[in-house]
Motif scaffolding. Sequence first.
Motif, short mmCIF file in Angstrom:
data_model
loop_
_atom_site.label_atom_id
_atom_site.label_comp_id
_atom_site.label_asym_id
_atom_site.label_seq_id
_atom_site.Cartn_x
_atom_site.Cartn_y
_atom_site.Cartn_z
N GLY A 406 -38.43 -20.44 4.60
CA GLY A 406 -38.43 -21.19 5.84
C GLY A 406 -37.72 -22.53 5.79
N GLU A 407 -37.25 -22.96 4.62
CA GLU A 407 -36.58 -24.25 4.47
C GLU A 407 -35.07 -24.03 4.34
N LYS A 408 -34.29 -24.78 5.12
CA LYS A 408 -32.84 -24.64 5.08
C LYS A 408 -32.29 -25.13 3.74
N VAL A 409 -31.33 -24.37 3.20
CA VAL A 409 -30.68 -24.72 1.94
C VAL A 409 -29.26 -25.19 2.26
N THR A 410 -28.86 -26.32 1.67
CA THR A 410 -27.54 -26.88 1.98
C THR A 410 -26.63 -27.01 0.75
N ASP A 411 -27.18 -26.76 -0.44
CA ASP A 411 -26.40 -26.93 -1.67
C ASP A 411 -26.08 -25.58 -2.28
N PRO A 412 -24.83 -25.13 -2.23
CA PRO A 412 -24.49 -23.82 -2.80
C PRO A 412 -24.61 -23.79 -4.32
N ARG A 413 -24.72 -24.97 -4.96
CA ARG A 413 -24.85 -25.01 -6.42
C ARG A 413 -26.30 -24.95 -6.87
N LEU A 414 -27.23 -24.78 -5.93
CA LEU A 414 -28.66 -24.75 -6.24
C LEU A 414 -28.99 -23.67 -7.26
N SER A 415 -29.86 -24.01 -8.19
CA SER A 415 -30.41 -23.04 -9.12
C SER A 415 -31.83 -22.70 -8.68
N VAL A 416 -32.12 -21.42 -8.57
CA VAL A 416 -33.43 -20.97 -8.13
C VAL A 416 -34.31 -20.76 -9.35
N THR A 417 -35.44 -21.46 -9.38
CA THR A 417 -36.34 -21.42 -10.54
C THR A 417 -37.68 -20.80 -10.16
N GLU A 418 -38.45 -20.45 -11.18
CA GLU A 418 -39.70 -19.73 -10.99
C GLU A 418 -40.69 -20.50 -10.13
N ASP A 419 -40.68 -21.82 -10.23
CA ASP A 419 -41.66 -22.61 -9.47
C ASP A 419 -41.38 -22.64 -7.97
N MET A 420 -40.25 -22.09 -7.53
CA MET A 420 -39.94 -22.03 -6.11
C MET A 420 -40.56 -20.80 -5.43
N PHE A 421 -41.13 -19.91 -6.23
CA PHE A 421 -41.76 -18.71 -5.69
C PHE A 421 -43.21 -19.00 -5.30
#
Length: 441
Positions: A406-421
């Motif tokens: 539900g949160e907009k992402v604006t950085d294409p270099r973002l790394s998705v980590t386990e704590d975001m789940f």
Amino acid sequence: MIKVPDTVSNYDNVYDVLKERGFIEQVTNEEAVRDMLGKEKIKFYIGFDPTADCLHVGHFMQVIILSYMLKYGHTPIALIGGGTGMVGDPSGRTDMRQMMDTETIDYNCAQFKKLFDRFLDFDDEWKYEGNNGVLTPGHQNREPLPGKAISVNNAAWLRPLNYIEFVRIVGQHFNVNTMLRAEAFKQRMERGLSFFEFNYMLMQSYDFMVMARDFDCRMQFGGNDQWSNIIAGIELTRKMCGKDVYGMTFSLLTNSEGKKMGKTANGALWLDKDRISPYDFYQYWRNVGDADVEKCLRMLTFLPMDEVRRLASLGGSEINIAKETLAYEVTKMVHGEEEAGKAQEAARSAFGGSGDSANIPSVEISREEFAGEGKGLLNLIKEAGLVPSNGEGRRTVQQGGLTINGEKVTDPRLSVTEDMFVDGEMTIRKGKKKIVKIVLK
């Protein structure tokens, strides 16, 4: 199995039904064909060349036409092109089709038949026998059972042919000047047409003649791009065996801009759920343009025409009711009522705030991939099928078209980590129409 309901039309002649639904484009002798279809029960065919190992939505419209004819007592012949597929139809093409080896063609033919069995009731005890050359007629082992379709592979009569015998006996009936004026070839002349492809019209025409001669096939149906080939087959049948046969072509499934429907970012809109999920299939139809709703309801559902017109007339946001009905009806025919219901619930949950979120498409990815520095966002959304390439993924993010939980992402270099789940799950949405749930395993 597709069953056409009794409520589909008030007409009792299938010709009138097909005309009412807007299928018919051209017919060789309208009065004679309408009379024949109203008074007799005939065998007719539609050809399917095995250019892939799966049917797509363009084929599905032909399956619907087969179903209408079966409903009104006629015998459909699903002709699978194990012979013509070795050349490839140049109609509607700007380049030559990729050549396939015999093993690939035979595999694709078998896959086509499996999919046909999902939609139509076949008399699998019916067989075509014989035909060891141009002048050696074959025959059917018996008449097909009433209420059943039959299937035949033109490899049975094309692959054993002696080429010199074929061109001497069949080729003498074709005028090259006339062939070059045919639409199937005309649009290829500037780019180049191989002699290999030039043979295709003779082969398709020979198909019609063989089936008319050997088991009394009376008509050939096809897309509007097949008109030249159908006419050639009618002429060859008249010249070689003195029979009057007929042809009819149908509208291609195009949108209001004249472009073929059934193309997605990932290729064709396939009919196998292993190629495209029932949810994504449903979403394709849920998102068709407003101007295309009426045509799709007419051609791809069995709703009565009064209901088609009512739904198509809905204005403003109410047109979404029509789109949801369209998506449900087409998905139900292709994937079954249960899958259609799940897809509808998932779409309502994802985009309307109601429905069952458990049916939202999900992708399982190992927890280890998100440990430490995590997994690159662009690689993740590409792997999840939200975008076909990292380039498109980057543009989507930069334009503000991607959200995570539900949160907009604006950085294409973002790394998705386990704590975001959250509870081992993450919901990623691209724009208004695509959503996927990432599940840790």
